[in-house]
Design an enzyme around this catalytic site. Structure first.
Site, mmCIF file in Angstrom:
data_model
loop_
_atom_site.group_PDB
_atom_site.id
_atom_site.type_symbol
_atom_site.label_atom_id
_atom_site.label_comp_id
_atom_site.label_asym_id
_atom_site.label_seq_id
_atom_site.Cartn_x
_atom_site.Cartn_y
_atom_site.Cartn_z
ATOM 1 N N THR A 110 0.879 -1.168 0.000
ATOM 2 C CA THR A 110 0.000 0.000 0.000
ATOM 3 C C THR A 110 0.914 1.214 0.000
ATOM 4 O OG1 THR A 110 0.058 0.121 2.392
ATOM 5 C CG2 THR A 110 -1.708 -1.174 1.426
ATOM 6 N N GLU A 116 -5.673 -4.023 -0.259
ATOM 7 C CA GLU A 116 -5.929 -5.124 0.677
ATOM 8 C C GLU A 116 -7.075 -6.027 0.210
ATOM 9 O OE1 GLU A 116 -5.370 -1.987 1.400
ATOM 10 O OE2 GLU A 116 -4.346 -1.707 3.312
ATOM 11 N N LYS A 127 -14.960 17.584 10.234
ATOM 12 C CA LYS A 127 -15.802 17.520 11.432
ATOM 13 C C LYS A 127 -16.119 18.934 11.896
ATOM 14 C CE LYS A 127 -13.982 13.028 12.624
ATOM 15 N NZ LYS A 127 -12.566 12.791 12.298
ATOM 16 N N TRP A 130 -20.461 15.658 10.627
ATOM 17 C CA TRP A 130 -19.525 15.319 9.551
ATOM 18 C C TRP A 130 -19.972 15.899 8.210
ATOM 19 C CZ3 TRP A 130 -17.564 9.568 10.098
ATOM 20 C CH2 TRP A 130 -16.934 9.440 11.345
HETATM 21 P P1 AMP Z 1 -5.492 1.697 -3.012
HETATM 22 O O1 AMP Z 1 -5.161 0.643 -2.032
HETATM 23 O O2 AMP Z 1 -4.335 2.549 -3.399
HETATM 24 O O3 AMP Z 1 -6.199 1.152 -4.199
HETATM 25 O O4 AMP Z 1 -6.504 2.701 -2.289
HETATM 26 C C1 AMP Z 1 -7.726 2.257 -1.774
HETATM 27 C C2 AMP Z 1 -8.561 3.429 -1.339
HETATM 28 O O5 AMP Z 1 -8.887 4.257 -2.452
HETATM 29 C C3 AMP Z 1 -9.904 3.041 -0.772
HETATM 30 O O6 AMP Z 1 -9.832 2.643 0.569
HETATM 31 C C4 AMP Z 1 -10.706 4.331 -0.962
HETATM 32 O O7 AMP Z 1 -10.434 5.276 0.048
HETATM 33 C C5 AMP Z 1 -10.165 4.861 -2.256
HETATM 34 N N1 AMP Z 1 -11.058 4.495 -3.362
HETATM 35 C C6 AMP Z 1 -10.930 3.487 -4.232
HETATM 36 N N2 AMP Z 1 -11.934 3.478 -5.133
HETATM 37 C C7 AMP Z 1 -12.743 4.518 -4.807
HETATM 38 C C8 AMP Z 1 -13.968 5.053 -5.346
HETATM 39 N N3 AMP Z 1 -14.555 4.545 -6.424
HETATM 40 N N4 AMP Z 1 -14.504 6.127 -4.720
HETATM 41 C C9 AMP Z 1 -13.929 6.674 -3.638
HETATM 42 N N5 AMP Z 1 -12.776 6.227 -3.100
HETATM 43 C C10 AMP Z 1 -12.185 5.162 -3.674
#
Ligand code: AMP
Length: 541
Positions: A187, A331, A438, A443
């Protein structure tokens, strides 16, 4: 005694996907834009043969089952061969994001204990900087032929094509336990060190099946599929597996991800389906609008990684491109939900249908989700109550690599996202929990504010962050990049919000900037923005 089923037992192995593609879609093409500059084409049959040669070459280099092999590479056919050759022989394909800082890359390569690292020539300077800090890497392999090998390099290099040329391809994919590790992604932790998600053959094959289904990504042999999402970002959302699994033609854009280059490739290769983060589509749309272009074959795209602004969904639809809004994370392999409509939605008035399409959507079979309040109590699915989103399933992380502490809460993985779920099971992300504003204990969804701002014709990109307020603690501040040549004032922008969100959600101020910093995976870097604006004095304060 228990009565056992009497069907064949075959392990779900990644090698079976490329074997299937080579045997049943042998003449289907894979087209790649190379770092060398040209377009390369060959077939699934060629790809599998070369992946077998690579597996032999890795064996000759002494790579053992379970050993990690790193990549720093664009979307291209050699990277695809590494996906299959490395995992197929039982080693672990570890894709490293080259957009991270060199210190993070060295940390990740060392933490993963990569034995070899394969890299595209673009990243030679990066490799030269990082290699001295990675003493356990036994070899750095340049993904090119002898003719294109760098004349000199500060690091001793191996040549990819020479490794392959030394092998005859006479190799049977080994059979082993489907629960063995297959691949590894870190990540891009915005705080603290990156953490590794270690996938298995079983989790990958199950994810590929599920993500190819019509209500998920919807991949078919009659498609031509171009993943813009990089193969170094959560395995390009699994497309390097699900596309060969269905036998579709695969188009890989290499290093050229700008609007003009993508458009040219979409048209030339007759692409029907694609996938990428919102910032990529922003570039492509801008190029198309500036040059009044249309797509001839492109009909569907998946947008995920960050929330797809409704204005972007509408702009693509105006070009006859259906948008599938999807959500997931490293994840989760990564796919969790997709926003395909139900039959009953088709007759809804446009505005109501749009609201549903804009959500991140329903889970695909295999993923289970729930939202909970601060005490961990499950919240109702009414589309209004929002809380922490938790997930579980066979392609969702149990533990991070080389870290024994369990991240799970009662068997569920906390995503760090805040969401609502409606009565039909459509989930909508309101925020990353760190990004929620917040205001006086209530929120405000930063994504909702950004979506409104993105619909203003003069706005190129907008981020909503919290700014300090003596009375409310936090109030929304809108940070905006204007479109080139466009003009809009602070007052005009704030007025644009009236009637679109609750009055108390309207930002207290607008800050115009020339650029919003992006993370290595193309998300707006709100942490950096918050630091940049930490002493900002709101006019309402
Ligand atoms: P990553 O592990 O880099 O793919 O990041 C995952 C995170 O990206 C998720 O926990 C979300 O916060 C954000 N994310 C992924 N897809 C979306 C989506 N369609 N809309 C909003 N946030 C997203």
């Amino acid at each position: 005694m228990a009565l056992m089923g009497q069907m064949m037992s075959a392990p779900l192995l990644i090698s079976s996907i490329i074997k299937h593609a080579a045997r049943y879609y042998g003449s289907t093409e894979i087209v790649s834009r190379r770092t060398e500059g040209d377009l390369h084409r060959y077939t699934y049959r060629d790809c599998e043969l070369r992946a077998r040669k690579l597996a032999q070459a890795l064996g000759a280099l002494g790579v053992k089952q379970g050993e990690r092999v790193g990549t720093l590479a664009w979307n291209g056919y050699r990277h695809l061969e590494i996906y299959y050759g490395v995992s197929g022989m039982g080693a672990v394909c570890h894709t490293v994001n080259p957009r991270l800082f060199p210190e993070q890359i060295a940390y990740i390569v060392n933490h993963a204990e990569d034995g070899y690292v394969f890299f595209d020539l673009t990243f030679l300077p990066l490799v030269e900087g990082v290699a001295p800090h990675c003493p356990n890497v036994r070899g750095w392999v340049a993904m090119t032929d002898r003719a294109h090998m760098p004349a000199e390099s500060k690091v001793p290099l191996l040549c990819y094509e020479e490794l392959l040329d030394a092998q005859d391809g006479n190799y049977e994919w080994p059979q082993f336990d489907e629960n063995l590790a297959s691949s590894l992604c870190y990540t891009s932790g915005t705080t603290g060190n990156p953490k590794g998600a270690l996938y298995s053959h079983r989790s990958t094959v199950l994810h590929s099946y599920a993500s190819a289904m019509p209500d998920a990504l919807g991949c078919s042999a009659s498609d031509v599929i171009l993943p813009v999402v990089p193969m170094f970002h959560v395995n390009a959302w699994g497309l390097p597996y699900s596309v060969p699994l269905v036998g579709a033609k695969l188009v890989l854009p290499g290093p050229k991800l700008d609007g003009a280059s993508l458009y040219e490739l979409f048209e030339q290769e007759k692409v029907t389906f694609s996938a990428g983060v919102p910032t990529v589509w922003l570039g492509l749309l801008q190029h198309m609008q500036a040059n009044q272009l249309k797509f001839s074959t492109f009909r569907r795209t998946v947008i995920g990684g960050s929330a797809a602004p409704p204005a972007m969904i509408r702009a693509l639809e105006a070009l006859d491109v259906e948008v599938i809004h999807a959500w997931g994370m490293t994840e989760m392999s990564p796919l969790g939900t997709a926003s395909k409509l139900l039959a009953k939605h088709h007759d809804l008035p446009d505005a109501e249908r749009h609201k549903i399409q804009e959500k991140q959507g329903r889970v695909i079979y295999g993923v289970d989700m729930k939202i909970v309040d601060g005490e961990g109590k499950e919240l109702p699915w009414d589309g209004k109550a929002f809380g922490d989103l938790l997930v579980r399933g066979p392609w969702i992380i149990d533990r991070y690599f080389r870290n024994d502490a369990s991240p799970l809460v009662d068997g569920w993985f906390p995503t760090g996202d805040v969401a609502t779920i409606d009565a039909d099971g459509f989930m909508q992300i309101t925020d990353r929990s760190k990004d929620v504003i917040k205001s006086g204990g209530e929120w405000i969804s930063s994504i909702d504010i950004e979506n409104v701002a993105a619909a203003h014709p003069a706005v190129h990109m907008a981020a909503c962050i919290s700014a300090y307020h003596p009375k409310w603690d936090e109030r929304p501040l809108l940070v905006v990049v204007k479109k080139p040549g466009a003009e809009v004032s602070r007052e005009e922008l704030l007025q644009f919000f009236e009637g679109k969100v609750a009055k108390w959600w309207i930002p207290d101020d607008v800050a115009f900037v020339t650029e919003i910093p992006l993370t290595a995976t193309g998300k707006m870097q709100k942490l950096r923005l918050r630091e940049q604006f930490k002493d900002y004095k709101l006019p309402t304060a």
